[in-house]
Design a protein around this motif. Structure first.
Motif, short mmCIF file in Angstrom:
data_model
loop_
_atom_site.label_atom_id
_atom_site.label_comp_id
_atom_site.label_asym_id
_atom_site.label_seq_id
_atom_site.Cartn_x
_atom_site.Cartn_y
_atom_site.Cartn_z
N ALA A 72 63.95 -27.37 38.93
CA ALA A 72 64.46 -25.67 38.29
C ALA A 72 63.76 -25.18 37.30
CB ALA A 72 65.61 -26.27 37.88
N ASP A 73 62.45 -25.48 36.93
CA ASP A 73 61.22 -25.49 36.46
C ASP A 73 60.43 -25.25 37.26
OD1 ASP A 73 62.17 -26.24 33.93
OD2 ASP A 73 61.71 -28.43 34.43
N ASP A 74 60.21 -24.59 38.41
CA ASP A 74 59.94 -24.31 39.52
C ASP A 74 59.71 -22.94 39.13
OD1 ASP A 74 57.82 -22.75 41.01
OD2 ASP A 74 58.42 -24.33 43.03
N LEU A 75 57.94 -22.00 38.81
CA LEU A 75 57.78 -21.17 38.15
C LEU A 75 58.01 -19.67 39.20
CD1 LEU A 75 54.72 -21.22 35.73
CD2 LEU A 75 56.53 -21.50 35.23
N SER A 76 57.78 -20.05 40.29
CA SER A 76 58.11 -19.43 41.19
C SER A 76 60.02 -19.01 42.23
CB SER A 76 57.54 -19.78 42.71
OG SER A 76 56.20 -20.05 42.63
N LEU A 77 60.23 -19.64 41.26
CA LEU A 77 61.30 -19.25 41.00
C LEU A 77 62.43 -18.76 39.86
CD1 LEU A 77 63.97 -19.96 43.08
CD2 LEU A 77 64.87 -21.80 40.86
N ARG A 78 63.14 -17.77 40.03
CA ARG A 78 63.95 -17.34 38.74
C ARG A 78 65.64 -16.40 39.67
NH1 ARG A 78 64.14 -11.47 40.35
NH2 ARG A 78 62.04 -10.66 40.69
N LYS A 79 66.80 -16.52 38.31
CA LYS A 79 67.99 -15.80 39.20
C LYS A 79 67.52 -14.31 39.40
CE LYS A 79 70.89 -18.21 36.24
NZ LYS A 79 71.93 -18.15 35.36
N ALA A 80 68.03 -13.68 39.97
CA ALA A 80 68.16 -12.25 40.01
C ALA A 80 68.56 -11.07 39.45
CB ALA A 80 68.78 -12.04 41.87
N ARG A 81 67.73 -10.56 39.11
CA ARG A 81 68.23 -9.52 37.90
C ARG A 81 69.36 -8.89 38.32
NH1 ARG A 81 62.87 -9.46 38.15
NH2 ARG A 81 61.64 -10.39 36.65
N TRP A 82 70.07 -8.01 37.61
CA TRP A 82 71.54 -7.36 37.92
C TRP A 82 70.56 -6.62 39.18
CZ3 TRP A 82 71.79 -1.81 37.21
CH2 TRP A 82 70.81 -1.40 36.94
N TRP A 83 69.90 -5.38 38.53
CA TRP A 83 69.55 -4.43 39.96
C TRP A 83 69.33 -4.67 41.27
CZ3 TRP A 83 64.77 -4.32 41.79
CH2 TRP A 83 63.62 -5.01 40.11
N GLU A 84 68.67 -5.71 41.01
CA GLU A 84 68.33 -6.68 42.57
C GLU A 84 69.53 -7.43 43.47
OE1 GLU A 84 63.86 -8.88 41.03
OE2 GLU A 84 65.75 -9.53 40.23
N ARG A 85 69.96 -7.74 42.58
CA ARG A 85 71.83 -7.86 43.59
C ARG A 85 72.51 -6.40 43.40
NH1 ARG A 85 73.85 -12.64 41.72
NH2 ARG A 85 76.61 -11.77 41.13
N LEU A 86 72.02 -5.64 43.41
CA LEU A 86 72.74 -4.35 43.68
C LEU A 86 72.09 -4.11 44.63
CD1 LEU A 86 74.53 -2.42 42.99
CD2 LEU A 86 73.48 -0.86 42.16
N LEU A 87 70.44 -3.57 44.61
CA LEU A 87 69.64 -3.23 45.87
C LEU A 87 70.47 -4.16 47.01
CD1 LEU A 87 68.00 -1.15 46.47
CD2 LEU A 87 66.11 -2.43 45.33
N TYR A 88 69.67 -6.06 47.04
CA TYR A 88 69.62 -6.36 48.02
C TYR A 88 70.36 -7.39 48.39
CZ TYR A 88 65.00 -5.71 46.70
OH TYR A 88 63.72 -5.11 46.67
N ARG A 89 71.72 -7.02 47.47
CA ARG A 89 72.92 -7.36 48.33
C ARG A 89 73.58 -8.21 48.93
NH1 ARG A 89 77.24 -7.11 45.13
NH2 ARG A 89 79.58 -7.73 45.70
#
Length: 112
Positions: A72-89
Motif C-alpha cells: 500500500a506504500d508503493d510510490l507507483s500506486l495511487r487512487k484514480a483522480r475524479w477526472w481519471e475515473r471519468l475519462l478511463y471509466r
C-alpha cells in the motif's frame, strides 16, 4: 498511502516500469536505455483493489483477471483522480473481480 486508506473496489492506477525495443502508444517518460538498443518507459495500469490485507499489502485485479500483491506504500500506486475515473471509466469497469485467479504476471506474491 497506508493500507487503511484503500478499500475493496477502489479504482487505482499503477505506474509500471517497462523496457522494450519499441514502446507502445501509452508509454510515457521514454528514455533510451544503456547502449540505446532498448527503451525504458512507464505505462499506467488501471486496476481495482480486490482485497486489503493485514500486512499493509493490497490484492489488485487487472482487466484480464491477473492478481498482483502490492504494498500500500508503493510510490507507483495511487487512487484514480475524479477526472481519471471519468475519462478511463471503461478500463476500470472491464475488470471482473470474480474472474479466475491468474498468477502469470505478479508484482510481489501472496507470500512475500
Amino acid at each position: 498511502m497506508a493500507a487503511n486508506q484503500f478499500q475493496r473496489n477502489d479504482w487505482v492506477i499503477y505506474r509500471k516500469q517497462k523496457s522494450s525495443v519499441s514502446p507502445g502508444p501509452r508509454a510515457s517518460d521514454v528514455h533510451a536505455a544503456g547502449k540505446g538498443n532498448t527503451y525504458r518507459y512507464v505505462v499506467e495500469k488501471y486496476w481495482v483493489v480486490e482485497e486489503v490485507l493485514d500486512d499493509n499489502r493490497l490484492k489488485i485485479c487487472t482487466r484480464r483477471g491477473k492478481r498482483h500483491w502490492v504494498s500500500a506504500d508503493d510510490l507507483s500506486l495511487r487512487k484514480a483522480r475524479w477526472w481519471e475515473r471519468l475519462l478511463y471509466r471503461s478500463r476500470f469497469e472491464a475488470i471482473d473481480l470474480n474472474s479466475p485467479v491468474s498468477l502469470e504476471d505478479e508484482i510481489g506474491s501472496p507470500t512475500s
